[in-house]
Write a protein that holds these residues in place. Sequence first.
Motif, short mmCIF file in Angstrom:
data_model
loop_
_atom_site.label_atom_id
_atom_site.label_comp_id
_atom_site.label_asym_id
_atom_site.label_seq_id
_atom_site.Cartn_x
_atom_site.Cartn_y
_atom_site.Cartn_z
N GLN A 177 31.84 39.45 14.55
CA GLN A 177 32.44 40.76 14.34
C GLN A 177 33.40 40.63 13.16
O GLN A 177 34.18 39.68 13.08
N GLU B 177 23.00 49.20 5.10
CA GLU B 177 24.10 49.89 5.80
C GLU B 177 25.43 49.50 5.17
O GLU B 177 25.64 48.35 4.78
N THR C 166 22.30 46.00 13.52
CA THR C 166 22.17 47.36 14.04
C THR C 166 21.59 47.36 15.45
O THR C 166 21.73 48.35 16.17
N VAL D 194 24.47 44.32 8.37
CA VAL D 194 25.01 44.77 9.64
C VAL D 194 23.95 44.58 10.72
O VAL D 194 22.79 44.93 10.53
N ASP E 27 32.33 46.05 12.53
CA ASP E 27 30.88 45.87 12.66
C ASP E 27 30.54 44.44 13.05
O ASP E 27 31.27 43.49 12.71
N ILE F 110 28.98 48.29 5.34
CA ILE F 110 29.67 47.45 6.32
C ILE F 110 31.08 47.99 6.51
O ILE F 110 31.81 48.23 5.54
N LYS F 111 31.45 48.18 7.79
CA LYS F 111 32.75 48.73 8.13
C LYS F 111 33.52 47.76 9.02
O LYS F 111 32.93 46.90 9.68
#
Length: 137
Positions: A87, A67, A120, A118, A73, A69-70
């Motif tokens: 976080q 994924e 999820t 991440v 997240d 990463i943003k």
Amino acid sequence: MKVIPIYVEAGITGFESPAAEYTELRLSLDELLIRHPNATFIGLANGDSMQEAGIFDGDLLIVDRAETIKHGDIIVANYNGAFVCKQLDAHRRLLLSAAKGYSAVAITEGDEFQLEGVVTCSIRLHRKSKELLVCMP
């Protein structure tokens, strides 16, 4: 939501199990929870710093390395030799806890820092298996 109809007629001493019509249904938790099987691992949460995000001590964490990463997240990272679940504040380069009493941790140039993936999904076990208890500190 599917309603399971249960019909009972006079003179009948028993009835078919309500679950009988579900014997043909196939449900795979792997397919439901894991998007990238070859890039996913399961971790074990330790501590109370992520409780307000719904992650409690002993929860299983589904961590996906594939994924993107943003900012914002919940991630697992190797931070100075320790695996942490926090976080990510990507804008300010901070690791944030989701419980009161924990300060933000700045990621500096001198830190060893590697994002592992991440989070999820987290899974809370209400009855721990013997195998899992061996892994717990």
